[in-house]
Structure formats: structure tokens, C-alpha cells
Design a protein around this motif. Structure first.
Motif, short mmCIF file in Angstrom:
data_model
loop_
_atom_site.label_atom_id
_atom_site.label_comp_id
_atom_site.label_asym_id
_atom_site.label_seq_id
_atom_site.Cartn_x
_atom_site.Cartn_y
_atom_site.Cartn_z
N VAL A 21 -1.31 4.60 4.35
CA VAL A 21 -2.24 3.53 3.99
C VAL A 21 -2.39 3.43 2.47
O VAL A 21 -2.36 2.34 1.88
N LEU A 22 -2.52 4.58 1.83
CA LEU A 22 -2.67 4.59 0.38
C LEU A 22 -1.41 4.06 -0.30
O LEU A 22 -1.48 3.31 -1.28
N ALA A 23 -0.24 4.46 0.22
CA ALA A 23 1.02 3.98 -0.35
C ALA A 23 1.17 2.48 -0.17
O ALA A 23 1.64 1.77 -1.07
N ALA A 24 0.74 1.97 0.99
CA ALA A 24 0.83 0.53 1.25
C ALA A 24 -0.06 -0.27 0.31
O ALA A 24 0.31 -1.34 -0.17
N ILE A 25 -1.24 0.28 0.03
CA ILE A 25 -2.16 -0.41 -0.89
C ILE A 25 -1.51 -0.55 -2.26
O ILE A 25 -1.53 -1.63 -2.88
#
Length: 276
Positions: A116-120
Motif C-alpha cells: 500500500v505504501l509503495a502504491a501511494i
């Protein structure tokens, strides 16, 4: 051999953690769990003990990198203290919840969080800047000595404290220091320049890791013998990472953070599924 590996992991965690503001836990936690499950070494490391080891290591990482960033004047101390006020009670709660998580579930949830953090960060370049938080909060100005640009950033106090409480909870639960979560928020929502976000994040990581470590020590989650090779390695690595941070362009830092989180997230999810 196990102690040598832990020392190497400590150095790598310190370098990457200080370089991109992760705190190092996002490197040490999956690496230590991989060694424990795949090599026959460190077989006594449970998710709880790995998290305990990680949060103690982050005291050294946070202190080392903060001292380095103080010299370059990129630490926003006021913001760091505000974020710490929110994160401290969250880390205590997260440490207690951590007691009931088994290894496959830990890997799965940890991996999802990193993805999720990488996608953000991946979609950050395609998103319009979120001006609302700056417009409705206290504004600050920073002139980046690396690229010479002037940045305006800011945040509402109530939102910053609420957000960092949730980040502190995840930090106490997964042992990743909060840097990997607060840095994207600081860059995307509060419009911090990346160098200031990373430096301020490491200051917050140092403060919150003290509280986090005390909670995990009280719960018996810290393998004290394994702390010996990890902490000195992380301290040295953080010095190296902080020095490299001053020489790398801000955009490059965001790209590096994105790649690291994505790869670690994919691996952790795989381990969680296979473990089940």
C-alpha cells in the motif's frame, strides 16, 4: 555465523533506513524472519522477538541519522515533536496487540502494508498536490540546500496527531519505526520536501523507538543477545545512509523508497501465503 549475518543486516538496515527515512525496521524484520525460516539459524526468533529486536535497533538508527541531519539543518524539530506526541501512545498499544499474531499472519499483513505504501508513492507523480492540509494548517518554509528550491508545507495539528497515532500503532505492531508510513504522508499530504521529511522522520523514529522499545522489553519481546551485533551495525549504517542522503537528488530518494517497499511487500506477502 548468525551473529555476523545479524551485524550485516544491521548495517544494511541502518544505511537504507537513514537514506530514505524508513528507520531500518522494514529491512531488518523481513530479513531476520527469512533467515529464521529458511536457513536453520536464529530459529528461536518469533515475530514478537523480531519486532522487539527491530525497535531497539531503531533507537541507534534514529539517533545516528538524526545527529547527522542536525548538521545539515534539515530536521524540523517542532514537527517531529508534534508527530511524536501522537505516535507514542500508538506504539504502546501496537506492542500489546503484537502478542497475539502468528508468523504467517504477520508476514501477510506486513506485506500488504508495504505494498500500500509503495502504491501511494508510485501514483504520487500522477496525483495533484493535496493543498488542503497546508491551507488549513500552520505553514512553514524551507529552502533546500541541495537543489536551491524553496518549499512551503504545513498541516493541521489535530490531523497530524491523529495520523501519527495510527502510524505509531502500526510501528508497535510491526516494528518498522513509522518512518515508512510518515514519510509518504509528509510528502504527499503535508508537501514536505523529501530531504526534510526524511530527516524529521528519523528524529521522530528516535523518540518513538525509545517508548516502543520500553513496551517490548516489558513484554519480554527483546532477544538481548541478538541486540549486540545489530545495534552497532545499525548505528554505523545510519551514519553512512545519512551521508549519502545529502548527495542524492530528492526525486531519486522517492524512487528508491518506492522500489524498496514494493519488493519487500511482495516477498512478505508470498511468505505469508506459503506459511499458511
Amino acid at each position: 555465523m548468525a551473529y555476523v549475518l545479524l551485524a550485516v543486516i544491521g548495517v544494511c538496515s541502518g544505511i537504507i533506513g537513514a537514506l530514505v527515512g524508513l528507520g531500518g525496521g522494514a529491512i531488518l524484520v523481513p530479513a531476520a524472519l527469512f533467515i529464521s525460516s529458511s536457513t536453520g539459524m536464529l530459529t528461536d526468533l518469533t515475530p514478537q522477538k523480531v519486532v522487539g529486536l527491530s525497535v531497539v535497533m531503531m533507537i541507534a538508527t534514529g539517533l545516528s541519522s538524526t545527529l547527522s541531519y542536525m548538521k545539515s539543518k534539515t530536521v524540523d524539530y517542532k514537527s517531529g515533536l508534534i508527530f511524536f506526541i501522537g505516535s507514542a501512545p500508538g506504539t504502546i498499544l501496537g506492542a500489546y496487540v503484537n502478542k497475539g499474531i502468528n508468523l504467517p499472519s504477520f508476514n501477510l499483513y506486513f506485506g500488504i502494508l508495504l505494498i500500500v505504501l509503495a502504491a501511494i508513492l508510485l501514483f504520487r507523480d500522477y496525483m495533484k498536490p493535496v493543498q488542503w492540509f497546508v491551507q488549513h494548517g500552520k505553514k512553514r518554509i524551507f529552502v533546500d540546500e541541495v537543489d536551491g528550491k524553496s518549499y512551503e508545507y504545513g498541516y493541521p495539528l489535530w490531523f497530524a496527531v491523529s495520523l501519527t497515532f495510527l502510524i505509531g500503532f502500526a510501528s508497535g505492531l510491526f516494528g518498522i519505526g513509522g518512518g515508512s508510513m510518515i514519510v509518504p504522508a509528509m510528502i504527499i499530504l503535508f508537501l514536505f520536501p523529501p530531504h526534510v521529511a526524511i530527516a524529521t522522520s528519523m528524529f521522530m523514529v528516535f523518540l518513538s523507538s525509545i517508548i516502543n522499545s520500553a513496551s517490548h522489553i516489558y513484554l519480554g519481546h527483546v532477544p538481548r543477545l541478538y541486540v549486540l551485533p545489530v545495534v552497532p551495525g545499525a548505528y554505523i549504517g545510519a551514519k553512512i545512509g545519512a551521508a549519502l542522503n545529502k548527495k542524492i537528488d530528492s526525486k531519486m530518494l522517492v524512487v528508491l523508497l518506492r522500489i524498496i517497499l514494493l519488493l519487500l511487500g511482495i516477498h512478505s506477502i508470498y511468505e505469508g501465503i506459503v506459511g499458511n
